[in-house]
Design an enzyme around this catalytic site. Structure first.
Site, PDB file in Angstrom:
ATOM      1  N   SER A 136      68.311 122.155  19.926  1.00  0.00           N
ATOM      2  CA  SER A 136      69.623 121.565  19.637  1.00  0.00           C
ATOM      3  C   SER A 136      70.144 121.012  20.958  1.00  0.00           C
ATOM      4  O   SER A 136      69.720 121.477  22.025  1.00  0.00           O
ATOM      5  CB  SER A 136      70.562 122.673  19.142  1.00  0.00           C
ATOM      6  OG  SER A 136      71.897 122.242  19.176  1.00  0.00           O
ATOM      7  N   TYR A 180      74.237 131.541  19.325  1.00  0.00           N
ATOM      8  CA  TYR A 180      73.444 130.391  18.873  1.00  0.00           C
ATOM      9  C   TYR A 180      72.972 129.611  20.100  1.00  0.00           C
ATOM     10  O   TYR A 180      71.785 129.304  20.243  1.00  0.00           O
ATOM     11  CB  TYR A 180      74.277 129.498  17.949  1.00  0.00           C
ATOM     12  CG  TYR A 180      73.512 128.267  17.487  1.00  0.00           C
ATOM     13  CD1 TYR A 180      72.514 128.370  16.527  1.00  0.00           C
ATOM     14  CD2 TYR A 180      73.773 127.001  18.029  1.00  0.00           C
ATOM     15  CE1 TYR A 180      71.806 127.250  16.099  1.00  0.00           C
ATOM     16  CE2 TYR A 180      73.073 125.887  17.610  1.00  0.00           C
ATOM     17  CZ  TYR A 180      72.090 126.013  16.649  1.00  0.00           C
ATOM     18  OH  TYR A 180      71.378 124.905  16.234  1.00  0.00           O
TER      19      TYR A 180
HETATM   20  N1  LIG Z   1      72.475 120.643  11.316  1.00  0.00           N
HETATM   21  C1  LIG Z   1      72.780 120.538  12.596  1.00  0.00           C
HETATM   22  O1  LIG Z   1      73.881 120.068  12.948  1.00  0.00           O
HETATM   23  C2  LIG Z   1      71.782 120.956  13.638  1.00  0.00           C
HETATM   24  C3  LIG Z   1      71.984 120.529  14.959  1.00  0.00           C
HETATM   25  C4  LIG Z   1      71.091 120.909  15.954  1.00  0.00           C
HETATM   26  C5  LIG Z   1      69.999 121.697  15.636  1.00  0.00           C
HETATM   27  N2  LIG Z   1      69.801 122.097  14.351  1.00  0.00           N
HETATM   28  C6  LIG Z   1      68.645 122.960  14.058  1.00  0.00           C
HETATM   29  O2  LIG Z   1      67.854 122.366  13.047  1.00  0.00           O
HETATM   30  C7  LIG Z   1      67.126 123.372  12.355  1.00  0.00           C
HETATM   31  C8  LIG Z   1      67.214 123.129  10.867  1.00  0.00           C
HETATM   32  O3  LIG Z   1      68.577 123.210  10.468  1.00  0.00           O
HETATM   33  P1  LIG Z   1      69.206 122.303   9.320  1.00  0.00           P
HETATM   34  O4  LIG Z   1      70.237 121.455   9.949  1.00  0.00           O
HETATM   35  O5  LIG Z   1      68.166 121.665   8.521  1.00  0.00           O
HETATM   36  O6  LIG Z   1      70.002 123.421   8.500  1.00  0.00           O
HETATM   37  P2  LIG Z   1      69.816 124.029   7.033  1.00  0.00           P
HETATM   38  O7  LIG Z   1      69.904 122.938   6.026  1.00  0.00           O
HETATM   39  O8  LIG Z   1      70.780 125.160   6.961  1.00  0.00           O
HETATM   40  O9  LIG Z   1      68.331 124.590   7.050  1.00  0.00           O
HETATM   41  C9  LIG Z   1      68.015 125.790   7.684  1.00  0.00           C
HETATM   42  C10 LIG Z   1      66.715 126.272   7.139  1.00  0.00           C
HETATM   43  O10 LIG Z   1      66.291 127.450   7.830  1.00  0.00           O
HETATM   44  C11 LIG Z   1      65.746 128.320   6.866  1.00  0.00           C
HETATM   45  N3  LIG Z   1      65.633 129.681   7.362  1.00  0.00           N
HETATM   46  C12 LIG Z   1      66.601 130.495   7.826  1.00  0.00           C
HETATM   47  N4  LIG Z   1      66.072 131.690   8.156  1.00  0.00           N
HETATM   48  C13 LIG Z   1      64.736 131.611   7.904  1.00  0.00           C
HETATM   49  C14 LIG Z   1      63.654 132.508   8.025  1.00  0.00           C
HETATM   50  N5  LIG Z   1      63.821 133.758   8.464  1.00  0.00           N
HETATM   51  N6  LIG Z   1      62.404 132.086   7.691  1.00  0.00           N
HETATM   52  C15 LIG Z   1      62.210 130.851   7.214  1.00  0.00           C
HETATM   53  N7  LIG Z   1      63.208 129.950   7.052  1.00  0.00           N
HETATM   54  C16 LIG Z   1      64.451 130.342   7.399  1.00  0.00           C
HETATM   55  C17 LIG Z   1      66.660 128.171   5.668  1.00  0.00           C
HETATM   56  O11 LIG Z   1      66.059 128.715   4.516  1.00  0.00           O
HETATM   57  P3  LIG Z   1      66.882 129.181   3.209  1.00  0.00           P
HETATM   58  O12 LIG Z   1      67.058 127.934   2.378  1.00  0.00           O
HETATM   59  O13 LIG Z   1      65.987 130.190   2.580  1.00  0.00           O
HETATM   60  O14 LIG Z   1      68.182 129.746   3.692  1.00  0.00           O
HETATM   61  C18 LIG Z   1      66.797 126.649   5.650  1.00  0.00           C
HETATM   62  O15 LIG Z   1      65.667 126.064   5.036  1.00  0.00           O
HETATM   63  C19 LIG Z   1      67.699 124.725  12.831  1.00  0.00           C
HETATM   64  O16 LIG Z   1      66.836 125.300  13.763  1.00  0.00           O
HETATM   65  C20 LIG Z   1      69.006 124.316  13.507  1.00  0.00           C
HETATM   66  O17 LIG Z   1      69.376 125.224  14.528  1.00  0.00           O
HETATM   67  C21 LIG Z   1      70.668 121.743  13.338  1.00  0.00           C
END
Ligand SMILES: NC(=O)c1ccc[n+]([C@@H]2O[C@H](COP(=O)([O-])OP(=O)(O)OC[C@H]3O[C@@H](n4cnc5c(N)ncnc54)[C@H](OP(=O)(O)O)[C@@H]3O)[C@@H](O)[C@H]2O)c1
Length: 299
Positions: free
Chosen positions: A152, A166
């Site tokens: 991130s 985080y």
């Molecule tokens: N969205 C943002 O603004 C943003 C910005 C910077 C970085 N990121 C990073 O991008 C990545 C993906 O996030 P996203 O934005 O796509 O959010 P998201 O839509 O909330 O997706 C998060 C995913 O992580 C999964 N997850 C959580 N715990 C897990 C575990 N123990 N084993 C396997 N899967 C698990 C969730 O599964 P479930 O469906 O089962 O809950 C979901 O599929 C994360 O690492 C996040 O930190 C996001």
């Protein structure tokens, strides 16, 4: 041993490439899995809860793309080894790993329990380390591979109060990546970072808040209120997860990928500020941008 990594990459381009993506049930993982499969990667879209796979499988089947769903909880040793072992058994190789699983733990350090903090690191940091560890032997033996860690912009700079753990987990992932690169280079395994800014996904809905937080009595209640207000302009300018997926695909396809890729105007603006300002000036700008609801896109 001299390794011609470009020649090896070129040879690999002529064979079916195998990709594994963690957390494909939503957001960045969902889009990345589809995009890799649309681009001829046999893609294992992994998720901890297979009940969430319907839409992804429906889309893949409609488009007739090589996407398979597999159960993988990054917190669970056995789940990780079962998934990776069966992928290796089926294909004999893994070319791309995207460590994407992550969530946001929200709360002041004072109010978070150590268990909650360990839970944040278990997924965001140890989860990535666990899956990486399990693919390394295969990549090392085949003499190639790329591990793409979704960090991130908050893994470069502490931006948000009550989001300390985080940030810390993503800083850990950044240090892990930089250091692991040194140790895997002789095996022609690349390890890189993706640093998104705000992305439209289920991330905000999946935020876990400190169990001990009590909005009526917490000394941090005012800060928490301001933080939630500060998220508004960030989310209003959030980028599509498809943009992150495209950057990941480009990195996977590149014979010489960057060490880091930022995604989103806010992330670029934050990095520019970091390059131009002193530590104190940067801290002041970050605080004003967030707490005064101006957002991080610098004019
Ligand atoms: N969205 C943002 O603004 C943003 C910005 C910077 C970085 N990121 C990073 O991008 C990545 C993906 O996030 P996203 O934005 O796509 O959010 P998201 O839509 O909330 O997706 C998060 C995913 O992580 C999964 N997850 C959580 N715990 C897990 C575990 N123990 N084993 C396997 N899967 C698990 C969730 O599964 P479930 O469906 O089962 O809950 C979901 O599929 C994360 O690492 C996040 O930190 C996001």
């Amino acid at each position: 041993m001299y390794v011609n990594r470009y020649k090896i990459r070129d040879n690999i381009l002529n064979m079916t490439k195998i990709a594994v993506v963690t957390a494909s049930s939503s957001g960045i993982g969902y889009e990345t899995s589809l995009l890799l499969a649309r681009n001829q990667y046999t893609t294992y879209a992994s998720m901890r809860n297979l009940k969430k796979s319907d839409e992804l499988l429906k889309t893949a089947s409609k488009e007739n793309i090589p996407l398979k769903v597999i159960q993988l909880d990054v917190n669970d040793d056995r789940s990780v080894s079962n998934a990776i072992d069966s992928i290796v058994k089926e294909n004999g190789r893994i070319d791309v790993l995207v460590n994407n699983a992550g969530f946001d733990l929200f709360g002041s350090l004072e109010e978070l329990t150590i268990e909650e903090i360990k839970g944040q690191f278990e997924t965001n940091f140890f989860g990535a380390a666990r899956v990486t560890k399990s693919v390394i032997p295969t990549m090392r033996k085949q003499g190639s591979g790329i591990i793409i860690n979704v960090s991130s912009i908050g893994g470069r700079i502490g931006l948000v109060p009550c989001n300390t753990m985080y940030h810390a987990s993503k800083f850990a992932l950044e240090g892990f990546t930089e250091s692991l690169r040194h140790e895997l280079t002789e095996f022609n395994i690349d390890v890189i970072l993706i640093e998104p800014g705000a992305i439209r996904s289920n991330f905000a809905e999946n935020i876990r808040t400190a169990k001990n937080y009590d909005s009526n009595n917490s000394p941090y209640a005012k800060t928490v209120q301001k933080v939630f207000e500060g998220f508004e302009p960030m989310l209003a300018n959030a980028s599509d997860p498809k943009e992150v997926a495209q950057v990941i695909l480009n990195a996977a396809n590149s014979s010489s990928p960057n060490i880091r890729y930022t995604v989103g105007k806010d992330a670029e603006s934050i990095l520019k500020a970091r390059a131009e300002l002193s530590d104190r000036e940067l801290e002041k700008w970050v605080r004003e941008s967030f707490m005064d609801k101006k957002g991080f896109i610098r004019q």
